[in-house]
Design a protein around this motif. Structure first.
Motif, PDB file in Angstrom:
ATOM      1  N   ALA A   1       1.339  38.126  17.096  1.00 57.61           N
ATOM      2  CA  ALA A   1      -0.009  38.077  16.506  1.00 57.61           C
ATOM      3  C   ALA A   1      -0.965  39.013  17.233  1.00 57.61           C
ATOM      4  CB  ALA A   1      -0.533  36.645  16.531  1.00 57.61           C
ATOM      5  N   SER A   2      -0.870  39.074  18.546  1.00 53.50           N
ATOM      6  CA  SER A   2      -1.854  39.871  19.279  1.00 53.50           C
ATOM      7  C   SER A   2      -1.442  41.338  19.359  1.00 53.50           C
ATOM      8  CB  SER A   2      -2.066  39.292  20.675  1.00 53.50           C
ATOM      9  OG  SER A   2      -0.864  39.334  21.394  1.00 53.50           O
ATOM     10  N   SER A   3      -0.331  41.683  18.702  1.00 52.28           N
ATOM     11  CA  SER A   3       0.050  43.094  18.616  1.00 52.28           C
ATOM     12  C   SER A   3      -0.275  43.698  17.257  1.00 52.28           C
ATOM     13  CB  SER A   3       1.561  43.249  18.894  1.00 52.28           C
ATOM     14  OG  SER A   3       1.822  42.895  20.234  1.00 52.28           O
ATOM     15  N   THR A   4      -0.854  42.908  16.368  1.00 47.47           N
ATOM     16  CA  THR A   4      -1.143  43.421  15.026  1.00 47.47           C
ATOM     17  C   THR A   4      -2.485  44.163  14.961  1.00 47.47           C
ATOM     18  OG1 THR A   4      -2.151  41.326  14.418  1.00 47.47           O
ATOM     19  CG2 THR A   4       0.170  41.613  13.841  1.00 47.47           C
ATOM     20  N   GLY A   5      -3.320  44.032  15.984  1.00 49.45           N
ATOM     21  CA  GLY A   5      -4.661  44.622  15.932  1.00 49.45           C
ATOM     22  C   GLY A   5      -4.629  46.137  15.971  1.00 49.45           C
ATOM     23  N   THR A   6      -5.654  46.739  15.432  1.00 47.95           N
ATOM     24  CA  THR A   6      -5.727  48.202  15.325  1.00 47.95           C
ATOM     25  C   THR A   6      -5.641  48.860  16.690  1.00 47.95           C
ATOM     26  OG1 THR A   6      -7.147  47.853  13.424  1.00 47.95           O
ATOM     27  CG2 THR A   6      -7.103  50.085  14.343  1.00 47.95           C
ATOM     28  N   ILE A   7      -6.399  48.354  17.633  1.00 51.68           N
ATOM     29  CA  ILE A   7      -6.374  48.947  18.978  1.00 51.68           C
ATOM     30  C   ILE A   7      -5.051  48.603  19.660  1.00 51.68           C
ATOM     31  CG2 ILE A   7      -7.492  48.990  21.242  1.00 51.68           C
ATOM     32  CD1 ILE A   7      -9.122  50.341  19.028  1.00 51.68           C
ATOM     33  N   ALA A   8      -4.627  47.334  19.497  1.00 55.89           N
ATOM     34  CA  ALA A   8      -3.389  46.909  20.157  1.00 55.89           C
ATOM     35  C   ALA A   8      -2.232  47.821  19.781  1.00 55.89           C
ATOM     36  CB  ALA A   8      -3.069  45.461  19.777  1.00 55.89           C
ATOM     37  N   ARG A   9      -2.193  48.249  18.535  1.00 54.13           N
ATOM     38  CA  ARG A   9      -1.053  49.034  18.053  1.00 54.13           C
ATOM     39  C   ARG A   9      -1.006  50.439  18.646  1.00 54.13           C
ATOM     40  NH1 ARG A   9      -0.721  46.948  11.786  1.00 54.13           N
ATOM     41  NH2 ARG A   9       0.664  48.735  11.500  1.00 54.13           N
ATOM     42  N   ARG A  10      -2.094  50.856  19.252  1.00 52.63           N
ATOM     43  CA  ARG A  10      -2.097  52.183  19.887  1.00 52.63           C
ATOM     44  C   ARG A  10      -1.423  52.162  21.255  1.00 52.63           C
ATOM     45  NH1 ARG A  10      -8.505  53.529  18.859  1.00 52.63           N
ATOM     46  NH2 ARG A  10      -8.404  53.494  16.576  1.00 52.63           N
ATOM     47  N   TYR A  11      -1.165  50.971  21.783  1.00 56.24           N
ATOM     48  CA  TYR A  11      -0.647  50.866  23.147  1.00 56.24           C
ATOM     49  C   TYR A  11       0.783  50.348  23.142  1.00 56.24           C
ATOM     50  CZ  TYR A  11      -5.323  51.912  24.633  1.00 56.24           C
ATOM     51  OH  TYR A  11      -6.510  52.554  24.830  1.00 56.24           O
ATOM     52  N   PRO A  12       1.712  51.126  23.649  1.00 53.96           N
ATOM     53  CA  PRO A  12       3.119  50.718  23.591  1.00 53.96           C
ATOM     54  C   PRO A  12       3.410  49.577  24.566  1.00 53.96           C
ATOM     55  CG  PRO A  12       2.899  52.697  24.919  1.00 53.96           C
ATOM     56  CD  PRO A  12       1.532  52.423  24.336  1.00 53.96           C
ATOM     57  N   PHE A  13       4.522  48.890  24.317  1.00 51.92           N
ATOM     58  CA  PHE A  13       5.044  47.911  25.276  1.00 51.92           C
ATOM     59  C   PHE A  13       5.732  48.645  26.414  1.00 51.92           C
ATOM     60  CE2 PHE A  13       5.774  44.609  21.680  1.00 51.92           C
ATOM     61  CZ  PHE A  13       4.498  44.100  21.850  1.00 51.92           C
ATOM     62  N   ASN A  14       5.721  48.012  27.577  1.00 46.18           N
ATOM     63  CA  ASN A  14       6.378  48.577  28.747  1.00 46.18           C
ATOM     64  C   ASN A  14       7.819  48.071  28.860  1.00 46.18           C
ATOM     65  OD1 ASN A  14       7.356  48.482  31.618  1.00 46.18           O
ATOM     66  ND2 ASN A  14       5.517  49.727  31.884  1.00 46.18           N
ATOM     67  N   TYR A  15       8.758  49.020  28.938  1.00 42.06           N
ATOM     68  CA  TYR A  15      10.185  48.696  29.119  1.00 42.06           C
ATOM     69  C   TYR A  15      10.748  49.464  30.317  1.00 42.06           C
ATOM     70  CZ  TYR A  15      10.530  46.286  24.609  1.00 42.06           C
ATOM     71  OH  TYR A  15      10.397  45.398  23.571  1.00 42.06           O
ATOM     72  N   GLN A  16      10.007  49.509  31.418  1.00 47.71           N
ATOM     73  CA  GLN A  16      10.431  50.321  32.565  1.00 47.71           C
ATOM     74  C   GLN A  16      11.210  49.528  33.615  1.00 47.71           C
ATOM     75  OE1 GLN A  16       6.456  51.756  33.505  1.00 47.71           O
ATOM     76  NE2 GLN A  16       6.969  53.792  32.695  1.00 47.71           N
ATOM     77  N   GLN A  17      11.410  48.228  33.360  1.00 47.85           N
ATOM     78  CA  GLN A  17      12.026  47.380  34.382  1.00 47.85           C
ATOM     79  C   GLN A  17      13.444  47.855  34.740  1.00 47.85           C
ATOM     80  OE1 GLN A  17      13.657  43.164  33.701  1.00 47.85           O
ATOM     81  NE2 GLN A  17      11.484  42.894  34.035  1.00 47.85           N
ATOM     82  N   SER A  18      13.670  48.076  36.020  1.00 47.40           N
ATOM     83  CA  SER A  18      14.993  48.455  36.562  1.00 47.40           C
ATOM     84  C   SER A  18      15.582  49.661  35.838  1.00 47.40           C
ATOM     85  CB  SER A  18      15.975  47.283  36.488  1.00 47.40           C
ATOM     86  OG  SER A  18      15.475  46.178  37.186  1.00 47.40           O
ATOM     87  N   ILE A  19      14.743  50.617  35.519  1.00 47.53           N
ATOM     88  CA  ILE A  19      15.215  51.775  34.775  1.00 47.53           C
ATOM     89  C   ILE A  19      16.217  52.551  35.640  1.00 47.53           C
ATOM     90  CG2 ILE A  19      13.636  53.669  35.350  1.00 47.53           C
ATOM     91  CD1 ILE A  19      13.003  53.764  32.265  1.00 47.53           C
ATOM     92  N   GLY A  20      17.334  52.894  35.073  1.00 48.56           N
ATOM     93  CA  GLY A  20      18.366  53.650  35.789  1.00 48.56           C
ATOM     94  C   GLY A  20      19.240  52.816  36.719  1.00 48.56           C
ATOM     95  N   ALA A  21      18.906  51.538  36.908  1.00 45.77           N
ATOM     96  CA  ALA A  21      19.638  50.724  37.896  1.00 45.77           C
ATOM     97  C   ALA A  21      20.830  50.034  37.251  1.00 45.77           C
ATOM     98  CB  ALA A  21      18.696  49.709  38.529  1.00 45.77           C
TER      99      ALA A  21
END
Lengths: 184, 450
Positions: free
Chosen positions: B378-398
Motif C-alpha cells: 500500500a505504501s509503495s503505490t504513491g506517486t513519490i514512493a514509486r520514484r524510489y527503488p527498493f534496496n537489495y544490496q544485502q550481502s551482495i557478492g557474498a
C-alpha cells in the motif's frame, strides 16, 4: 435436545435472559480489549472451532460442506492454551497484525436456547445458538465484516457461566480477510 | 514477445536496486500474466486430492481457474475451467468425483479427459458445422507429477519439469519425502484459501530466503508456540538444527531456498517434547532418515520458493503455498498442509494443531507477515514512493557457486536469492527463450561447467 424441558415456563425465560446477558457482557469484554478477563470466561477444557466451508454439490452439505472438528485443517480448532497464547501475543505490544490494535464490534443476535440440562430451573449446562456480525476496522482503511452462526455450550460457574465449547460457522469460503487476528 | 516496459532500468540487480513499479503497476501485472504465468511450471495440486478415476480438484494457474482431473483411465489432466461455448465455469465445486463436467449455461458437457461430449440439439443446430473434436476443454500442454505434487505449464516449449526444477530438487525432496527418508508419501490434510491485499511477489520473496525479516516475528518468539512450548521451549518451533550451517541457495531457474547443512556427524535433537508418542515417532524417523539418505540427510529445509509462486515450509510447519495474483495489489493465497500419509493418528493430530496455530490468516506467526506485505504494498503505490527503488544490496557478492552444495550458496543472511529471482523474472518479462530462462546462456558457472 431434551423433550421434557418446559420451554414456556418462567424458568426458561429467566435462563434465556441470563444467557443473553452473559453473551452481551462477553462481547463487551472483547470489544473493550479486556482479553485476560475474557480468557477467564473460557473453561479449561474449551473447544474453540471454526470450520473452513467448501463449495459442494447439492445433497452433500451435511457430509462435506464444513471441515470437521478433530480432523484436518480448519480456521480454528483449538484449546484454551492456544487462545491464551493468542492473548499473550497481542499483549506483547509487538504483534504487528494487532499493533496498533484493531477496533472491533461484536453484534450478537438471534439468541436461542437450544438445550438446558438437567433442567431450566437448575441448568448446569446450556446450549445456545446465535448469529454474529463482527466488524473489524484497523489502522486507517482496513475494514472486514465477519458474519455467521455460533453454537455455544455454556457451563454454570457460580453465579455466571463459562464457555465450554464454541463453534463458529463463518459465511465465507475463500477467507475475504488477510487475517483472523481477532476473537469470535 | 518483446516488451515495451523498461525492465532493465526497473530491475538492476548488479547495483541491488529494484523499482517499486514491478510491485504496484498494472502494466507489470499484465505483463507477468502474459509472459510469466503462461510459461513457468506452476503447482496445481497433489495426488492425494485426486486418488481415483473421475476425481477432480479445482485449482488456479495465474489468473485462471483450472480443473485438475483424473480421467476414467487414471491419467491426470489440467483444464481451463471455462466452457468453450460462452465461458461459463464448468465446475464450481472445489473437489469431488464425476463422470462429466456439465456446463450450467447451455449444457455442453465434457468427459474427464476434456473431450466435448454433449451438445444439446446437436443434430438440429450444429450438424456439419461443429466438430466436437476441435472444442475440447483447453488443456495444459505440460503436466508432471513429482513425489505426489502435480505441476503444469501452458507453454508447449517448456522444458521438462525436472530440468526446470534443477538442483533445487534436493531441497524440495526434504519437504516431499517421508520424515524417515522414504521417497514421497505425503498427503494433503487441508487447504487454506484467503485474500491478501498485497502484491504476490512479497509473499514469494518472503519464503525465497528472506531470513532478515525474523524480527517481525518477535511477538510469537516471545510467547513460544512450538511443539515443545509446554516443556519450556521458547520460540515458534523446535530447535532441530543446532550446530548446522545455515545456507541460502539460489538456482539459475530462479528458485531460492533457505536450508541448513548439518555437520557430517549430527545427533537427534529432541522435538515435540510435550507429546511423548510424537517425540518417539520423530526420534525414530530421524535415525531412519540418516540411515536411508546418508550424506543427503545433512540437508534440512527451512523455507524456499520455486519460481515463480510456489513456496514451501519444510518441517515445522510443513506445506506448500501458492500465491495467485488477482491484481498488482491483491493476491489469493492457497496453502496446502502436508503430513506423511502413513504417520500415526497422534502424530497427524499434533501436526495439524501446530500448523493451524502457526500458519495462514489465523496463524500466530504468519499474521505478522500478512501485515507487512499489505502495508509494504500500500505504501509503495504513491506517486513519490514509486520514484524510489527498493534496496537489495544485502550481502551482495557474498556467495560461492557449487560449494558446499550445488547452486549459488551464501552462508550469511543474504538477498542474493531475491536478486537472482528478479533477474530471472526480468528474462520472462523480456520474452527470452528457454535457454535464457533456465540460466543456461547467462550463468557463468553453468557456462564454465559446459
Amino acid at each position: 435436545m431434551s423433550a421434557t424441558l418446559d420451554r414456556h415456563g418462567l424458568a426458561w425465560f429467566q435462563l434465556k435472559q441470563d444467557v443473553e446477558d452473559f453473551l452481551y457482557a462477553e462481547a463487551d469484554l472483547l470489544d473493550q480489549r479486556r482479553f485476560r478477563d475474557w480468557l477467564d470466561l473460557l473453561a479449561d477444557d474449551l473447544v474453540y472451532f471454526m470450520p473452513i466451508r467448501r463449495n459442494v454439490k447439492f445433497g452433500q452439505h451435511d457430509e462435506k460442506e464444513n471441515t470437521r472438528q478433530g480432523e484436518g485443517i480448519s480456521w480454528f480448532d483449538e484449546d484454551k492454551w492456544t487462545l491464551a497464547k493468542r492473548v499473550d501475543q497481542i499483549l506483547t505490544g509487538v504483534h504487528y497484525a494487532e499493533e496498533p490494535l484493531s477496533r472491533v464490534t461484536h453484534m450478537v443476535s438471534n439468541i436461542r436456547l437450544l438445550d438446558a440440562s438437567p433442567s431450566a430451573e437448575d441448568a448446569r449446562e446450556v446450549t445456545v445458538g446465535s448469529r454474529f456480525l463482527v466488524h473489524q476496522n484497523r489502522v486507517e482503511y482496513e475494514t472486514y465484516t465477519f458474519i455467521g452462526r455460533r453454537t455455544d455450550l455454556l457451563r454454570r460457574a457460580g453465579a455466571s457461566w463459562q464457555i465450554a465449547r464454541r463453534e463458529m460457522i463463518l459465511d465465507q469460503n475463500v477467507l475475504l480477510a488477510k487475517n483472523l487476528s481477532i476473537f469470535f | 514477445m518483446t516488451t515495451h516496459l523498461p525492465i532493465d532500468r526497473m530491475i538492476d540487480v548488479d547495483r541491488g536496486q529494484i523499482s517499486r513499479e514491478i510491485f504496484v503497476s498494472p502494466d507489470y501485472h499484465r505483463e507477468e500474466l502474459e509472459k510469466l504465468f503462461t510459461r513457468a511450471w506452476l503447482f496445481v495440486g497433489h495426488v492425494s486430492q485426486i486418488p481415483n478415476p473421475g476425481d477432480f480438484f479445482v485449482s488456479r494457474m495465474g489468473d485462471g481457474s483450472v480443473i485438475l482431473a483424473r480421467d476414467t483411465q487414471g491419467t491426470p489432466h489440467v483444464f481451463l475451467n471455462s466452457c468453450r461455448h460462452r465461458g461459463m465455469k464448468v465446475c464450481r465445486y472445489e473437489q469431488g468425483n464425476t463422470s462429466l463436467f456439465v456446463c450450467p449455461y447451455h449444457s455442453w458437457s465434457y468427459t474427464t479427459d476434456g473431450r466435448l461430449q454433449g451438445v444439446p440439439l446437436y443434430r438440429t443446430l450444429y450438424d456439419g458445422q461443429l466438430d466436437r473434436a476441435d472444442w475440447s476443454l483447453v488443456e495444459t500442454p505440460k503436466i508432471h507429477e513429482y513425489k505426489g505434487t502435480i505441476w503444469a505449464s501452458w507453454d508447449p516449449q517448456a522444458p521438462d519439469f525436472m530440468t526446470y526444477l534443477g538442483d533445487a530438487v534436493d531441497h524440495l525432496d526434504q519437504v516431499l519425502d517421508c520424515r524417515d527418508g522414504r521417497p514421497g508419501g505425503s498427503e494433503v490434510i487441508g487447504i487454506h484459501k484467503w485474500i491478501l491485499p498485497a502484491n504476490w511477489k512479497f509473499a514469494a520473496e518472503n519464503f525465497l530466503g528472506d531470513t532478515y525479516h525474523n524480527p517481525s516475528h518477535r511477538s510469537v518468539d516471545m510467547i513460544g508456540i512450538g511443539p515443545s512450548a509446554q516443556r519450556g521451549q521458547g520460540g515458534r518451533r523446535d530447535n532441530e538444527y543446532n550446530n548446522g550451517q545455515h545456507v541460502w541457495v539460489s538456482f539459475p531457474q530462479g528458485h531460492g531456498v533457505h536450508s541448513v547443512l548439518m555437520p557430517e556427524q549430527f545427533d537427534y535433537q529432541p522435538s515435540y517434547m510435550q507429546y511423548p508418542i510424537v517425540e518417539e515417532y520423530f526420534r525414530h524417523c530421524f535415525h531412519e532418515r540418516q540411515r536411508r539418505l546418508k550424506d543427503k540427510a545433512r540437508i534440512m529445509p527451512f523455507t524456499g520458493n520455486l519460481f515463480p509462486n510456489t513456496s514451501y515450509h519444510g518441517r515445522q510447519p510443513r506445506g506448500l503455498c501458492v500465491w495467485h495474483p488477482h491484481s498488482p495489489t491483491e493476491t489469493e493465497a492457497w496453502r496446502f498442509f502436508l503430513v506423511d500419509a502413513d504417520a500415526p493418528a497422534e502424530v497427524k493430530d499434533v501436526l495439524r494443531r501446530f500448523y493451524m496455530r502457526y500458519s495462514g490468516p489465523a496463524g500466530m506467526t504468519e499474521q505478522d507477515d500478512m501485515e507487512n506485505w499489505l502495508y509494504a504494498t500500500a505504501s509503495s503505490t504513491g506517486t513519490i514512493a514509486r520514484r524510489y527503488p527498493f534496496n537489495y544490496q544485502q550481502s551482495i557478492g557474498a556467495y560461492k557457486t557449487g560449494s558446499p552444495l550445488p547452486g549459488d550458496v551464501s552462508v550469511q543472511i543474504t538477498e542474493q536469492n531475491a536478486r537472482n529471482y528478479y533477474q530471472v523474472y526480468a528474462r520472462y518479462l523480456k520474452g527470452d527463450d528457454w535457454d535464457s530462462l533456465l540460466g543456461r546462456s547467462t550463468h557463468p558457472a553453468q557456462q564454465a561447467a559446459e
